[in-house]
Design an enzyme around this catalytic site. Structure first.
Site, PDB file in Angstrom:
ATOM      1  N   ASP A 161      61.019  24.185  51.996  1.00  0.00           N
ATOM      2  CA  ASP A 161      61.646  24.026  53.301  1.00  0.00           C
ATOM      3  C   ASP A 161      60.653  23.163  54.105  1.00  0.00           C
ATOM      4  OD1 ASP A 161      63.186  24.640  55.662  1.00  0.00           O
ATOM      5  OD2 ASP A 161      61.622  26.082  56.189  1.00  0.00           O
ATOM      6  N   ASP A 172      60.467  22.712  58.189  1.00  0.00           N
ATOM      7  CA  ASP A 172      60.019  23.313  59.444  1.00  0.00           C
ATOM      8  C   ASP A 172      59.517  24.737  59.199  1.00  0.00           C
ATOM      9  OD1 ASP A 172      59.740  24.067  62.127  1.00  0.00           O
ATOM     10  OD2 ASP A 172      61.820  24.729  62.226  1.00  0.00           O
TER      11      ASP A 172
END
Ligand code: B16
Ligand code: MG
Length: 229
Positions: free
Chosen positions: A7, A9
């Site tokens: 991922d 953020d």
């Protein structure tokens, strides 16, 4: 373990603060209060869905036309892009540069499953874009996290079976997506918010190839045992 899917953020860099500032600015323009706990609940959620949730929270879901909503989304993104233009390689979260090097040395494939349409620009600013063999385009997906589509797409682009993938997330919606995709889920954050993860670390600095390999072995052992039973 043949691939690790990241991922962005909250795992590679901490852009949550920038999302917070940009949403706060946008929400205040339309008289909706916006705080950090609201921002927390938007982690991993697409831009459009985030706006819908903010409008519902402010009792304003019927107040804007489609065109007005598009304008709000545009404003938020412009503000956000101004903030991310300040990112430098120094903004990689602790341990991530080292982990990417270790994975490359071990010939483990690296993919990105971020809901952000700004992901490529961010990876460029962090000077790590060349480490990724696959970057999913979130605009091409039918469903966002917690649907598994983004992680399944990453595995397909990398040419690796989902059972051979580990994925790292900091959001509840992301962990659910990884588990529904049938992958080994690594959560970054507090144990209580990472329900369902196969391994939880408090901070990215704790991540290493060695740790992933060890935990992966135990996880595969359990999976094989449950298949035999
Ligand atoms: P953008 P991730 C997500 O990134 C963020 O956590 C979420 O807050 C944001 O709304 C979403 O990206 C979309 O971002 O507006 O840049 O397209 O955690 O999936 O890497
Ligand atoms: Mg995230």
């Amino acid at each position: 373990m043949k691939a690790v899917i990241f991922d962005l953020d909250g795992v590679i860099t901490d852009t949550a603060e920038y999302h917070f500032l940009a949403w706060k600015y946008t929400a205040e323009q339309i008289d909706i209060p916006f705080d950090r706990s609201m921002n927390e609940s938007l982690k991993g959620i697409s831009r459009e869905e985030s706006l819908e949730r903010i409008l519902i929270f402010g009792g304003a879901e019927k107040r804007f036309t489609h065109a007005e909503k598009q304008e709000l989304l545009h404003q938020k993104n412009q503000y956000y892009q101004t903030l991310i233009s300040r990112l430098t390689p120094e903004d990689l979260l602790p341990g991530i540069g080292r982990l990417l090097c270790e994975l490359k040395n071990e010939h483990i494939k690296i993919g990105l499953a971020s809901s952000s349409r700004n992901a490529r620009a961010i990876l460029k600013r962090l000077a790590v874009i060349d480490d990724f063999q696959a970057i999913v385009d979130p605009a091409a997906l039918a469903k966002g996290k917690p649907d598994p589509e983004i992680f399944l797409t990453a595995a397909t682009l990398l040419g690796v079976s989902t059972a051979d993938c580990a994925a790292i997330e900091d959001a509840e919606a992301g962990i659910s997506a990884i588990k529904s995709a049938g992958m080994f889920a690594v959560g970054v954050g507090r144990e209580q918010s990472m329900l369902g993860a196969d391994l939880v670390v408090r901070q990215t600095g704790e991540l290493s190839f060695e740790l992933l390999k060890e935990e992966w072995k135990q996880y595969r052992g359990k999976v094989l045992k449950s298949i035999r039973e």
